[in-house]
Design an enzyme around this catalytic site. Structure first.
Site, PDB file in Angstrom:
ATOM      1  N   ASN A  10       0.900  -1.333   0.013  1.00 35.79           N
ATOM      2  CA  ASN A  10       0.159   0.134   0.003  1.00 35.79           C
ATOM      3  C   ASN A  10       0.757   1.248   0.101  1.00 35.79           C
ATOM      4  O   ASN A  10       1.461   1.456   1.119  1.00 35.79           O
ATOM      5  CB  ASN A  10      -0.847  -0.039   1.267  1.00 35.79           C
ATOM      6  CG  ASN A  10      -1.644   1.248   1.438  1.00 35.79           C
ATOM      7  OD1 ASN A  10      -1.785   2.027   0.529  1.00 35.79           O
ATOM      8  ND2 ASN A  10      -2.220   1.392   2.696  1.00 35.79           N
ATOM      9  N   TRP A  11       0.687   1.776  -1.038  1.00 38.41           N
ATOM     10  CA  TRP A  11       1.866   3.122  -1.005  1.00 38.41           C
ATOM     11  C   TRP A  11       1.230   4.263  -0.612  1.00 38.41           C
ATOM     12  O   TRP A  11       2.010   5.341  -0.446  1.00 38.41           O
ATOM     13  CB  TRP A  11       2.082   3.230  -2.620  1.00 38.41           C
ATOM     14  CG  TRP A  11       2.840   2.207  -3.449  1.00 38.41           C
ATOM     15  CD1 TRP A  11       3.233   0.684  -2.931  1.00 38.41           C
ATOM     16  CD2 TRP A  11       3.778   2.144  -4.737  1.00 38.41           C
ATOM     17  NE1 TRP A  11       3.837   0.125  -3.749  1.00 38.41           N
ATOM     18  CE2 TRP A  11       4.196   0.954  -4.697  1.00 38.41           C
ATOM     19  CE3 TRP A  11       3.793   3.101  -5.588  1.00 38.41           C
ATOM     20  CZ2 TRP A  11       4.822   0.605  -6.124  1.00 38.41           C
ATOM     21  CZ3 TRP A  11       4.344   2.929  -6.777  1.00 38.41           C
ATOM     22  CH2 TRP A  11       5.014   1.648  -7.056  1.00 38.41           C
ATOM     23  N   LYS A  12       0.169   4.068  -0.133  1.00 36.27           N
ATOM     24  CA  LYS A  12      -0.525   5.329   0.311  1.00 36.27           C
ATOM     25  C   LYS A  12      -0.412   6.737  -0.528  1.00 36.27           C
ATOM     26  O   LYS A  12      -0.339   6.493  -1.552  1.00 36.27           O
ATOM     27  CB  LYS A  12       0.007   5.649   1.940  1.00 36.27           C
ATOM     28  CG  LYS A  12      -0.062   4.373   2.762  1.00 36.27           C
ATOM     29  CD  LYS A  12       0.292   4.729   4.080  1.00 36.27           C
ATOM     30  CE  LYS A  12       0.386   3.301   4.780  1.00 36.27           C
ATOM     31  NZ  LYS A  12       0.162   3.434   6.348  1.00 36.27           N
ATOM     32  N   HIS A  95      -9.459   1.060   5.000  1.00 38.92           N
ATOM     33  CA  HIS A  95      -8.112   1.040   5.652  1.00 38.92           C
ATOM     34  C   HIS A  95      -8.446   1.836   6.996  1.00 38.92           C
ATOM     35  O   HIS A  95      -9.120   2.904   6.766  1.00 38.92           O
ATOM     36  CB  HIS A  95      -7.134   1.698   4.664  1.00 38.92           C
ATOM     37  CG  HIS A  95      -5.787   1.793   5.155  1.00 38.92           C
ATOM     38  ND1 HIS A  95      -5.506   2.477   6.191  1.00 38.92           N
ATOM     39  CD2 HIS A  95      -4.844   0.822   4.984  1.00 38.92           C
ATOM     40  CE1 HIS A  95      -3.999   2.280   6.402  1.00 38.92           C
ATOM     41  NE2 HIS A  95      -3.746   1.270   5.646  1.00 38.92           N
ATOM     42  N   GLU A  97      -7.034   4.322   8.104  1.00 41.00           N
ATOM     43  CA  GLU A  97      -6.785   5.928   7.568  1.00 41.00           C
ATOM     44  C   GLU A  97      -8.002   6.532   7.062  1.00 41.00           C
ATOM     45  O   GLU A  97      -8.136   7.697   7.189  1.00 41.00           O
ATOM     46  CB  GLU A  97      -5.178   6.039   6.895  1.00 41.00           C
ATOM     47  CG  GLU A  97      -4.110   5.711   7.594  1.00 41.00           C
ATOM     48  CD  GLU A  97      -2.843   5.398   6.696  1.00 41.00           C
ATOM     49  OE1 GLU A  97      -2.926   5.422   5.556  1.00 41.00           O
ATOM     50  OE2 GLU A  97      -1.910   5.066   7.276  1.00 41.00           O
ATOM     51  N   GLU A 165      -5.400  -5.093  10.658  1.00 41.06           N
ATOM     52  CA  GLU A 165      -4.415  -4.472  10.802  1.00 41.06           C
ATOM     53  C   GLU A 165      -4.611  -3.555  12.214  1.00 41.06           C
ATOM     54  O   GLU A 165      -5.433  -2.466  11.994  1.00 41.06           O
ATOM     55  CB  GLU A 165      -4.582  -3.296   9.806  1.00 41.06           C
ATOM     56  CG  GLU A 165      -4.034  -3.818   8.413  1.00 41.06           C
ATOM     57  CD  GLU A 165      -3.424  -2.736   7.517  1.00 41.06           C
ATOM     58  OE1 GLU A 165      -2.538  -3.025   6.876  1.00 41.06           O
ATOM     59  OE2 GLU A 165      -4.001  -1.768   7.339  1.00 41.06           O
ATOM     60  N   GLY A 171       2.181   2.149  10.611  1.00 42.24           N
ATOM     61  CA  GLY A 171       3.255   3.527  10.524  1.00 42.24           C
ATOM     62  C   GLY A 171       3.955   3.659  11.671  1.00 42.24           C
ATOM     63  O   GLY A 171       4.502   4.575  11.764  1.00 42.24           O
ATOM     64  N   SER A 211       3.515  -2.161  10.373  1.00 40.44           N
ATOM     65  CA  SER A 211       4.947  -2.256  10.409  1.00 40.44           C
ATOM     66  C   SER A 211       5.591  -3.485   9.954  1.00 40.44           C
ATOM     67  O   SER A 211       6.618  -3.826  10.578  1.00 40.44           O
ATOM     68  CB  SER A 211       5.565  -1.828  11.836  1.00 40.44           C
ATOM     69  OG  SER A 211       4.815  -0.313  12.141  1.00 40.44           O
ATOM     70  N   GLY A 232       2.944  -1.314   4.419  1.00 40.21           N
ATOM     71  CA  GLY A 232       2.827   0.311   4.078  1.00 40.21           C
ATOM     72  C   GLY A 232       4.109   0.881   3.714  1.00 40.21           C
ATOM     73  O   GLY A 232       4.774   0.512   2.465  1.00 40.21           O
ATOM     74  N   GLY A 233       4.914   1.399   4.570  1.00 32.24           N
ATOM     75  CA  GLY A 233       6.024   1.953   4.263  1.00 32.24           C
ATOM     76  C   GLY A 233       7.237   1.053   3.653  1.00 32.24           C
ATOM     77  O   GLY A 233       7.660   1.587   2.797  1.00 32.24           O
TER      78      GLY A 233
HETATM   79  C1  PEP Z   1      -0.678  -0.210   5.755  1.00 36.00           C
HETATM   80  O1  PEP Z   1      -0.710   1.232   5.254  1.00 36.00           O
HETATM   81  O2  PEP Z   1      -1.788  -0.858   5.773  1.00 36.00           O
HETATM   82  C2  PEP Z   1       0.125  -0.556   6.600  1.00 36.00           C
HETATM   83  C3  PEP Z   1       0.258  -1.579   7.366  1.00 36.00           C
HETATM   84  O3  PEP Z   1       1.275   0.586   6.855  1.00 36.00           O
HETATM   85  P1  PEP Z   1       2.843   0.354   7.528  1.00 36.00           P
HETATM   86  O4  PEP Z   1       3.245  -1.018   6.798  1.00 36.00           O
HETATM   87  O5  PEP Z   1       3.689   1.503   7.106  1.00 36.00           O
HETATM   88  O6  PEP Z   1       2.462   0.221   9.030  1.00 36.00           O
END
Ligand code: PEP
Length: 254
Positions: A10-12, A95, A97, A165, A171, A211, A232-233
Site C-alpha cells: 500500500n503506497w498510500k 483502511h 486511515e 491491521e 506506520g 509495520s 505500507g512504508g
Molecule cells: C498499511 O498502510 O496498511 C500499513 C500497514 O502501513 P505500515 O506497513 O507502514 O505500518
C-alpha cells in the site's frame, strides 16, 4: 487447506507518476521471478494507468487504495468501481486511515465492498482495533462488529481478502508479535466459520498489516493462520519489498 499467500504493498499518498513508474520498473523483474505467492502493488490512483502499462499481463497484480460506492454522477473527486474494473484486480477498502481521517463508517465500507465485488474487483477489507480498544480488552468485540457490519454477506464473494491491521501498529514501527497476530487472525477465521462454515473460513485469506518489514515478515509467515501481509512504508523500497515477497514465497509459497 492451502491458501495462496498474498503480499500487497500500500503506497498510500506517496510517489509522483514519475516516481511510481521508476519504482515499478525497479521492482517488476524481481517480483516476476518470485512464484507461489500473489504479489499486489497499490500505487495512488493517478499512477494506476502507468502501472498497468508496465506490469501488463504479468503475475504482478494491481490494486487501488480506495473506491466510491456509487456507479457515477455528481460526486466530485470520487472514483467509481466501473472506472477501476479492468484496470485493477484488487481494491483496499476500510483502511484505518480512511476510517480515521475521512469518516468512513462500517456502513459506508459495506457499500464499498458490495459495489467493488459487483464489478469484479477483489476487496482487501481492513479491520483492526485502536490502542485504547486493545488496552481495554475490546479487540474481539471491535473486530466482530467490523466484520458483521461491513462484510457479513460479502467476504466470501469475489475472492475477498481480509487484512487484520491493529491501528496502533500502522506506520508506528510497533508491530504485533507473530503469536498475537496469529491468535487474532485465528479469532477472525473462527468468527467467519461460525457464521458461514469451515469451507469458507478455510478458504478466505487473512493478512496481517502493521509495520511489516523484511526483518519481521518471516515471523508472520510461519504462523498457521496468517496468509500474507499488507505492507505500507516498506513497500516503497524495492529491495525491502522484494525481500518480503521472497521470504513469503520461501516459507509458504504454493
Ligand atoms: C498499511 O498502510 O496498511 C500499513 C500497514 O502501513 P505500515 O506497513 O507502514 O505500518
Amino acid at each position: 487447506m492451502s491458501r495462496t499467500p498474498l503480499i500487497a504493498g500500500n503506497w498510500k499518498m506517496n510517489t509522483t507518476i514519475e516516481e511510481a513508474v521508476s519504482l515499478i520498473k525497479t521492482m517488476q523483474p524481481g517480483l516476476e521471478k518470485l512464484r507461489g505467492v500473489e504479489k499486489v502493488i497499490c500505487p495512488p490512483f493517478i499512477s494506476l494507468m502507468a502501472a498497468r502499462a508496465i506490469i501488463g499481463g504479468s503475475t504482478v497484480k494491481l490494486g487501488a487504495q480506495n473506491v466510491f460506492y456509487e456507479e457515477k454522477g455528481a460526486f466530485t473527486g470520487e472514483v467509481s468501481p466501473a472506472m477501476l474494473a479492468g484496470l485493477c484486480d484488487y481494491v483496499i477498502i476500510g483502511h484505518s486511515e480512511r476510517r480515521q481521517y475521512f469518516g468512513e463508517t462500517n456502513e459506508i465500507i459495506e457499500k464499498k465492498i458490495k459495489a467493488a465485488v459487483k464489478v469484479g474487483l477483489r476487496p482487501i477489507f481492513c479491520v483492526g482495533e485502536t490502542l485504547e480498544e486493545n488496552e481495554a480488552g475490546q479487540t474481539k468485540e471491535v473486530l466482530g462488529r467490523q466484520l458483521l457490519a461491513s462484510a457479513d454477506r460479502f467476504y466470501f464473494l469475489g475472492g475477498c481478502v481480509i487484512a487484520y491491521e491493529p491501528v496502533w501498529a500502522i506506520g508506528t514501527g510497533k508491530s504485533a508479535s507473530g503469536d498475537d497476530a496469529n491468535k487474532t487472525i485465528g479469532f477472525i477465521r473462527q468468527f467467519i466459520s461460525k457464521r458461514h462454515g469451515n469451507g469458507i473460513a478455510n478458504t478466505v485469506r487473512i493478512l496481517y498489516g502493521g509495520s511489516v518489514n523484511a526483518a519481521n515478515i518471516a515471523e508472520y509467515m510461519r504462523k498457521s493462520d496468517i496468509d500474507g501481509a499488507l505492507v505500507g512504508g516498506a513497500s516503497l523500497r524495492a529491495d525491502e519489498f522484494l525481500s518480503i515477497v521472497k521470504q513469503a514465497s520461501d516459507i509458504k509459497g504454493v
